[in-house]
Motif scaffolding. Structure first.
Motif, PDB file in Angstrom:
ATOM      1  N   THR A 102       0.810  -1.236   0.012  1.00  0.00           N
ATOM      2  CA  THR A 102       0.010   0.023   0.053  1.00  0.00           C
ATOM      3  C   THR A 102       0.924   1.413  -0.014  1.00  0.00           C
ATOM      4  OG1 THR A 102      -1.965   0.887   1.154  1.00  0.00           O
ATOM      5  CG2 THR A 102       0.134   0.154   2.464  1.00  0.00           C
ATOM      6  N   SER A 103       0.054   2.413   0.119  1.00  0.00           N
ATOM      7  CA  SER A 103       0.902   3.703  -0.316  1.00  0.00           C
ATOM      8  C   SER A 103       1.473   4.237   1.269  1.00  0.00           C
ATOM      9  CB  SER A 103       0.003   4.770  -0.731  1.00  0.00           C
ATOM     10  OG  SER A 103      -1.046   4.882   0.187  1.00  0.00           O
ATOM     11  N   ALA A 104       2.419   5.285   1.189  1.00  0.00           N
ATOM     12  CA  ALA A 104       2.744   5.956   2.537  1.00  0.00           C
ATOM     13  C   ALA A 104       1.504   6.553   3.047  1.00  0.00           C
ATOM     14  CB  ALA A 104       3.689   7.106   1.935  1.00  0.00           C
ATOM     15  N   SER A 105       0.476   7.109   2.470  1.00  0.00           N
ATOM     16  CA  SER A 105      -0.557   7.801   3.125  1.00  0.00           C
ATOM     17  C   SER A 105      -1.617   6.700   3.810  1.00  0.00           C
ATOM     18  CB  SER A 105      -1.615   8.456   2.254  1.00  0.00           C
ATOM     19  OG  SER A 105      -0.912   9.703   1.825  1.00  0.00           O
ATOM     20  N   ALA A 106      -1.589   5.334   3.201  1.00  0.00           N
ATOM     21  CA  ALA A 106      -2.313   4.379   3.931  1.00  0.00           C
ATOM     22  C   ALA A 106      -1.812   4.052   5.184  1.00  0.00           C
ATOM     23  CB  ALA A 106      -2.630   3.411   3.027  1.00  0.00           C
ATOM     24  N   ILE A 107      -0.356   3.991   5.142  1.00  0.00           N
ATOM     25  CA  ILE A 107       0.331   3.696   6.329  1.00  0.00           C
ATOM     26  C   ILE A 107       0.068   4.854   7.548  1.00  0.00           C
ATOM     27  CG2 ILE A 107       2.483   3.104   7.558  1.00  0.00           C
ATOM     28  CD1 ILE A 107       1.352   0.758   5.687  1.00  0.00           C
ATOM     29  N   GLN A 108       0.112   5.968   7.137  1.00  0.00           N
ATOM     30  CA  GLN A 108       0.068   7.114   8.048  1.00  0.00           C
ATOM     31  C   GLN A 108      -1.316   7.179   8.440  1.00  0.00           C
ATOM     32  OE1 GLN A 108       1.646   9.892   5.302  1.00  0.00           O
ATOM     33  NE2 GLN A 108       3.595  10.025   6.234  1.00  0.00           N
ATOM     34  N   ALA A 159       5.053  12.154  11.842  1.00  0.00           N
ATOM     35  CA  ALA A 159       4.412  11.532  10.614  1.00  0.00           C
ATOM     36  C   ALA A 159       5.149  11.586   9.529  1.00  0.00           C
ATOM     37  CB  ALA A 159       3.047  11.875  10.448  1.00  0.00           C
ATOM     38  N   GLY A 160       5.894  12.511   9.184  1.00  0.00           N
ATOM     39  CA  GLY A 160       6.452  12.743   7.877  1.00  0.00           C
ATOM     40  C   GLY A 160       7.935  12.272   7.719  1.00  0.00           C
ATOM     41  N   SER A 161       8.535  12.278   9.020  1.00  0.00           N
ATOM     42  CA  SER A 161      10.075  12.337   8.946  1.00  0.00           C
ATOM     43  C   SER A 161      10.686  11.018   8.601  1.00  0.00           C
ATOM     44  CB  SER A 161      10.694  12.882  10.470  1.00  0.00           C
ATOM     45  OG  SER A 161      10.018  11.756  11.401  1.00  0.00           O
ATOM     46  N   ASP A 215      13.635   8.277   2.780  1.00  0.00           N
ATOM     47  CA  ASP A 215      13.299   8.171   1.347  1.00  0.00           C
ATOM     48  C   ASP A 215      13.683   9.315   0.275  1.00  0.00           C
ATOM     49  OD1 ASP A 215      12.125   5.909   1.740  1.00  0.00           O
ATOM     50  OD2 ASP A 215       9.868   6.592   1.670  1.00  0.00           O
ATOM     51  N   VAL A 216      13.840  10.583   1.021  1.00  0.00           N
ATOM     52  CA  VAL A 216      13.921  11.718   0.263  1.00  0.00           C
ATOM     53  C   VAL A 216      15.600  11.992   0.574  1.00  0.00           C
ATOM     54  CG1 VAL A 216      13.915  14.203  -0.137  1.00  0.00           C
ATOM     55  CG2 VAL A 216      11.895  12.587   0.572  1.00  0.00           C
ATOM     56  N   TYR A 217      15.938  11.922   1.692  1.00  0.00           N
ATOM     57  CA  TYR A 217      17.459  12.290   2.168  1.00  0.00           C
ATOM     58  C   TYR A 217      18.510  10.907   2.170  1.00  0.00           C
ATOM     59  CZ  TYR A 217      16.159  16.943   2.506  1.00  0.00           C
ATOM     60  OH  TYR A 217      15.723  18.381   2.155  1.00  0.00           O
ATOM     61  N   GLY A 218      17.696  10.001   2.094  1.00  0.00           N
ATOM     62  CA  GLY A 218      18.466   8.567   2.149  1.00  0.00           C
ATOM     63  C   GLY A 218      19.024   8.129   3.266  1.00  0.00           C
ATOM     64  N   LEU A 219      18.687   8.478   4.546  1.00  0.00           N
ATOM     65  CA  LEU A 219      19.127   7.837   5.544  1.00  0.00           C
ATOM     66  C   LEU A 219      18.668   6.557   6.005  1.00  0.00           C
ATOM     67  CD1 LEU A 219      18.705  11.042   8.385  1.00  0.00           C
ATOM     68  CD2 LEU A 219      20.501  10.422   6.830  1.00  0.00           C
ATOM     69  N   SER A 220      19.512   5.548   6.614  1.00  0.00           N
ATOM     70  CA  SER A 220      19.121   4.431   6.886  1.00  0.00           C
ATOM     71  C   SER A 220      18.160   4.298   7.983  1.00  0.00           C
ATOM     72  CB  SER A 220      20.430   3.430   7.220  1.00  0.00           C
ATOM     73  OG  SER A 220      20.967   4.009   8.441  1.00  0.00           O
ATOM     74  N   ALA A 254       1.673  13.934  -1.034  1.00  0.00           N
ATOM     75  CA  ALA A 254       2.267  14.114  -2.142  1.00  0.00           C
ATOM     76  C   ALA A 254       3.143  13.189  -2.703  1.00  0.00           C
ATOM     77  CB  ALA A 254       3.213  15.578  -2.281  1.00  0.00           C
ATOM     78  N   GLY A 255       3.331  12.103  -1.628  1.00  0.00           N
ATOM     79  CA  GLY A 255       4.199  10.912  -1.858  1.00  0.00           C
ATOM     80  C   GLY A 255       4.969  10.972  -1.190  1.00  0.00           C
ATOM     81  N   ARG A 256       5.912   9.959  -1.293  1.00  0.00           N
ATOM     82  CA  ARG A 256       7.366   9.657  -0.745  1.00  0.00           C
ATOM     83  C   ARG A 256       8.543  10.303  -1.011  1.00  0.00           C
ATOM     84  NH1 ARG A 256       6.722   2.955   0.330  1.00  0.00           N
ATOM     85  NH2 ARG A 256       8.628   3.534   1.277  1.00  0.00           N
TER      86      ARG A 256
END
Length: 407
Positions: free
Chosen positions: A51-57, A243-245, A251-256, A373-375
């Motif tokens: 499922t999507s990020a929003s569905a998990i959120q 919720a967004g971090s 995903d955006v900044y590539g942290l493990s 707006a997605g991941r």
């Protein structure tokens, strides 16, 4: 247990005070712990449930709504039945709901169970504030709330790291089993170590009419409403970050997941530092003066985060104001809570419920929007932090009138 002399003894005795700080701090941390611990599992949940990020959120939103609703129920019950009984019921239900979350087969079922978990956690959130107001008021209450943050501030420090560690040895289901075990431990701590702080002669009559009256009194007080709303907006900014971090930083900044947990924990340390700075500041300034400084810091930091993500700035220029925005909640929460409860000691449970419901209701609306707006973009998170921080500052400045009893 509810006799006035026993209560004053608890408040004066050093060992009793430390015990209260630990138990009430853990109760105040209960809901944040429920939100934060499974954040590193968001990408894994999205993959497992396809499922999507929003569905998990949405599962986070459901828990937020549940906590908001649960506080209204348990706040009124605690004014009528005392603090301990409703709290123990809530902790028992939380334990069962947490265990069932580990069996959820899909995102919709998980969201439903998270709602039940949130309703039960509402009892802990209400009790942690109402007990303090039973024993303290004004500046003394603000200092005690700052002390609680030594304990509940550990939730954002430790929870993501614990969640990441659990994920290294098992799956996301294990996180919810750890939360269930936490519920068992807190039930035992309350049953054995928390005295009843609302004696029978101070309790209100049960029933819908009395419940509505208990909510109506603080809602007619602009001093209460202004500080409750200011705190609600400020805390919701932190929930937007929660919720967004996970998606933004991973995903955006590539942290493990491990590095994300460390960054999240560092911001939690900032909350602890600010809460103890607040205790020092309260020796020289009034809670309201300090609160406005904290709100200004939160608003300024939110605007800076938005500017950084809009300009596609390096990660460091995002993390620095993000740290400030999160850390200042350690100043905002103790003072805003103490100020809001100033005029309402006899309906502290209901007033506490309204404070919590306000912040969780706003957060429930905001949380899914940061992933809309997605991941692959951090812009919605930046907008949320800027708007909510500014709203908190403006509300704190213009809404309240002078209190009935000056803190």
């Amino acid at each position: 247990m509810g006799h006035p002399e026993a209560l004053s003894s608890v408040a004066r005795d050093r060992a009793g005070t430390v015990r209260l700080v630990v138990i009430l701090g853990a109760l105040a941390a209960f809901a944040p712990l429920s939100f934060d611990m499974y954040l590193p599992a968001f990408p894994a949940l999205a993959t497992d449930f396809d499922t999507s990020a929003s569905a998990i959120q949405l599962s986070l939103t459901a828990c937020l709504v549940g906590v908001a609703a649960g506080q209204l129920v348990f706040g009124s019950l605690s004014d009528a039945r005392g603090r301990r009984g409703p709290l123990l019921v809530g902790l028992a239900v939380y334990t069962v709901a947490s265990a069932l979350c580990a069996l959820a087969p899909d995102a919709v079922t998980l969201a439903g169970l998270r709602f039940a978990q949130g309703v039960a956690a509402g009892a802990a959130v209400v009790a942690s504030r109402a007990v303090v107001r039973d024993l303290h008021s004004g500046t003394a209450a603000a200092r005690f709330f700052s002390s609680l943050m030594l304990v509940n501030g550990l939730a954002p420090v430790l929870a993501p790291s614990i969640g990441s560690a659990v994920l290294e040895v098992t799956t996301w289901e294990g996180i919810f089993l750890v939360l269930a075990a936490t519920g068992v431990l807190l039930f035992a701590a309350v049953a054995l170590g928390l005295p009843e702080t609302l004696p029978r002669e101070r309790r209100r009559e049960a029933g819908l009419r009395r419940m509505l009256a208990g909510f109506g009194e603080p809602l007619r007080d602009r001093w209460f409403v202004g500080h409750a709303l200011a705190q609600g907006f400020a805390v919701s900014a932190v929930f937007a970050y929660i919720a967004g971090s996970s998606f933004v930083l991973q995903d955006v900044y590539g942290l493990s997941p491990r590095t994300f947990g460390l960054v999240f924990g560092l911001n939690g340390i900032g909350i602890l530092a600010c809460s103890q700075l607040n205790r020092l500041l309260l020796r020289r300034a009034r809670p309201r003066q300090i609160l406005l400084v904290g709100l200004a810091g939160s608003a300024g930091a939110g605007v800076c985060v938005l500017a950084a993500v809009a300009a596609d700035a390096p990660l460091g220029l995002v993390l620095a104001p993000l740290f400030v925005g999160v850390a200042t909640i350690g100043i905002v929460m103790p003072n805003a809570t103490a100020l809001a409860l100033t005029n309402h000691p006899h309906v502290a449970g209901s007033a506490s419920a309204l404070i919590g419901t306000t912040q969780f209701a706003i957060a429930a609306v905001v949380a899914p929007l940061v992933g809309i707006a997605g991941r692959d973009t951090a812009l919605p998170l930046g907008i949320a932090l800027a708007v909510l921080g500014t709203a908190a500052l403006v509300t704190g400045l213009v809404v309240p009138r002078r209190p009935v009893v000056a803190p």
